[in-house]
Scaffold this active site. Structure first.
Site, PDB file in Angstrom:
ATOM      1  N   LYS A   1       0.806  -1.227   0.000  1.00 23.49           N
ATOM      2  CA  LYS A   1       0.000   0.000   0.000  1.00 23.49           C
ATOM      3  C   LYS A   1       0.841   1.281   0.000  1.00 23.49           C
ATOM      4  CE  LYS A   1      -4.263  -1.626   2.126  1.00 23.49           C
ATOM      5  NZ  LYS A   1      -5.255  -1.330   3.170  1.00 23.49           N
TER       6      LYS A   1
ATOM      7  N   ASN B   1      -1.576   1.721  22.074  1.00 23.01           N
ATOM      8  CA  ASN B   1      -0.853   0.708  21.294  1.00 23.01           C
ATOM      9  C   ASN B   1       0.164   0.000  22.170  1.00 23.01           C
ATOM     10  OD1 ASN B   1      -0.541  -0.435  18.621  1.00 23.01           O
ATOM     11  ND2 ASN B   1       1.540   0.388  18.661  1.00 23.01           N
ATOM     12  N   ARG B   2       0.531  -1.220  21.747  1.00 21.17           N
ATOM     13  CA  ARG B   2       1.535  -2.000  22.479  1.00 21.17           C
ATOM     14  C   ARG B   2       2.921  -1.374  22.312  1.00 21.17           C
ATOM     15  NH1 ARG B   2       2.545  -7.892  20.039  1.00 21.17           N
ATOM     16  NH2 ARG B   2       2.901  -6.522  18.256  1.00 21.17           N
TER      17      ARG B   2
HETATM   18  P1  ATR Z   1      -2.876  -3.181   9.738  1.00 21.48           P
HETATM   19  O1  ATR Z   1      -2.412  -2.710   8.403  1.00 21.48           O
HETATM   20  O2  ATR Z   1      -3.965  -4.212   9.672  1.00 21.48           O
HETATM   21  O3  ATR Z   1      -3.223  -2.064  10.652  1.00 21.48           O
HETATM   22  P2  ATR Z   1      -0.333  -3.505  11.029  1.00 21.48           P
HETATM   23  O4  ATR Z   1       0.105  -2.264  10.347  1.00 21.48           O
HETATM   24  O5  ATR Z   1       0.577  -4.672  11.067  1.00 21.48           O
HETATM   25  O6  ATR Z   1      -1.671  -4.038  10.359  1.00 21.48           O
HETATM   26  O7  ATR Z   1      -0.798  -3.131  12.524  1.00 21.48           O
HETATM   27  C1  ATR Z   1      -1.185  -4.085  13.431  1.00 21.48           C
HETATM   28  C2  ATR Z   1      -1.583  -3.426  14.762  1.00 21.48           C
HETATM   29  O8  ATR Z   1      -1.966  -4.479  15.653  1.00 21.48           O
HETATM   30  C3  ATR Z   1      -0.448  -2.676  15.450  1.00 21.48           C
HETATM   31  O9  ATR Z   1      -0.991  -1.617  16.191  1.00 21.48           O
HETATM   32  C4  ATR Z   1       0.129  -3.749  16.377  1.00 21.48           C
HETATM   33  O10 ATR Z   1       0.768  -3.240  17.518  1.00 21.48           O
HETATM   34  P3  ATR Z   1       2.364  -2.941  17.567  1.00 21.48           P
HETATM   35  O11 ATR Z   1       2.552  -1.600  16.945  1.00 21.48           O
HETATM   36  O12 ATR Z   1       2.664  -2.979  18.996  1.00 21.48           O
HETATM   37  O13 ATR Z   1       3.018  -4.056  16.769  1.00 21.48           O
HETATM   38  C5  ATR Z   1      -1.144  -4.423  16.813  1.00 21.48           C
HETATM   39  N1  ATR Z   1      -0.891  -5.782  17.334  1.00 21.48           N
HETATM   40  C6  ATR Z   1      -0.660  -6.885  16.590  1.00 21.48           C
HETATM   41  N2  ATR Z   1      -0.497  -7.961  17.405  1.00 21.48           N
HETATM   42  C7  ATR Z   1      -0.632  -7.515  18.691  1.00 21.48           C
HETATM   43  C8  ATR Z   1      -0.584  -8.130  19.981  1.00 21.48           C
HETATM   44  N3  ATR Z   1      -0.400  -9.440  20.116  1.00 21.48           N
HETATM   45  N4  ATR Z   1      -0.781  -7.352  21.055  1.00 21.48           N
HETATM   46  C9  ATR Z   1      -1.010  -6.039  20.938  1.00 21.48           C
HETATM   47  N5  ATR Z   1      -1.062  -5.372  19.745  1.00 21.48           N
HETATM   48  C10 ATR Z   1      -0.878  -6.101  18.625  1.00 21.48           C
END
Ligand code: ATR
Length: 286
Positions: free
Chosen positions: A70, A154-155
């Site tokens: 993207k 966010n994590r």
């Molecule tokens: P998308 O394009 O679908 O938004 P992404 O850009 O990979 O996918 O984002 C995924 C989101 O889910 C992020 O905010 C990620 O948090 P981090 O920035 O901490 O990685 C969050 N996420 C994914 N797995 C997670 C988990 N097990 N616990 C908490 N947050 C999670």
């Protein structure tokens, strides 16, 4: 569907595509509207530039772009509409006079899904969970409204801060506040809407929820996940009597927004409703 020399070609490029519902949505849309169009998928692992060239050479009229391309696709395009420019990512490309114009319909699809449920953002305090690509599109759309306050939890703190910095650059007068997933410091009773944009709770990890809902009062819960249709987050909210929405409508509306861009005409409410029913049956029948 009858394919002949006049069939107009549309497509999706990304990797992996094994789970995508886009061909179902777009081809059902073409069938319902009696259009001699077809929506194809190209699962590509590399050579994005060559594939984009191929779209032009083969006379594809428009295509969607999904993960992981993207952002990368932007450098191969001739222009961006303001939605894609602000978000910095493209999910829809229109081929016009052999030029490629990029759009982003994720935020539009999100806003339409709220509109259809009569959910207004004006003066609301909103909590968004997640700081990835989906959060970026959704927060950008949210900030175009006269909301009161936007919290993003966010994590990963670095990902959170970089999203907030970017959003603050585009929306200088808005208050955007960072939170960790434990929501420490948040007055939960002040929140009106919570949107989960993270992948927490998505199949096959159905048994987890990104946040603890205790302490929230009368909130509208939105999870952009559609597999499962009811995540743990939504189920817990439903048990508390909160209004809930899953991600299926956003998925449909962002696709129909792409169609409106490609065909240059509005999709009727009737077709929209029928497609939503078809989509539910398609998913539930799987
Ligand atoms: P998308 O394009 O679908 O938004 P992404 O850009 O990979 O996918 O984002 C995924 C989101 O889910 C992020 O905010 C990620 O948090 P981090 O920035 O901490 O990685 C969050 N996420 C994914 N797995 C997670 C988990 N097990 N616990 C908490 N947050 C999670």
């Amino acid at each position: 569907m009858k394919i002949n020399y006049k069939t107009e070609k549309y497509a999706l490029i990304g990797y992996p595509l094994s789970k995508t519902l886009s061909p179902f949505i777009h081809n059902t849309f073409y069938e319902k509207n009696n259009l001699n169009n077809i929506y194809l998928t190209f699962e590509i692992e590399s050579n994005l530039d060559k594939h984009i060239d191929a779209m032009k050479v083969l006379g594809v009229k428009g295509f969607n772009v999904t993960v992981p391309y993207k952002k990368e696709v932007i450098k191969y395009l001739d222009g961006l509409d303001s939605s894609a420019e602000k978000i910095g990512a493209v999910n829809t490309v229109k081929v016009l006079d052999n030029k490629l114009i990029g759009f982003n319909t994720d935020g539009l699809g999100f806003m339409k899904s709220l509109e259809r449920k009569d959910i207004r953002l004006k003066n609301k305090n909103i909590l968004v969970i997640g700081a990835g690509g989906a959060s970026n599109s959704i927060c950008t759309s949210i900030l175009e409204n006269e909301i009161n306050r936007l919290y993003i939890a966010n994590r990963n703190e670095d990902n959170l801060n970089s999203l907030i910095n970017k959003l603050e650059g585009n929306f200088i007068s808005k208050e955007i506040l960072p939170l960790s997933l434990d929501l420490r410091g948040l007055d939960k009773s002040s929140i009106d809407i919570i949107i989960n944009t993270s992948s927490v709770g998505m199949y096959p990890n159905n048994g987890i929820s990104p946040i603890d809902l205790n302490g929230f009062k009368d909130v509208f819960l939105y999870d952009i996940i559609y597999k499962p249709l009811e995540t743990k987050f939504l189920k817990e909210g439903r048990m508390k009597g909160f209004k809930c929405l899953n991600g299926l409508e956003m998925l449909l509306y962002q696709a129909l927004e792409s169609q409106e861009i490609w065909l240059d005409e509005l999709v009727s409410l009737e077709v929209e409703r029928e497609l939503l029913e078809d989509l539910y049956s398609h998913i539930e029948g799987k």
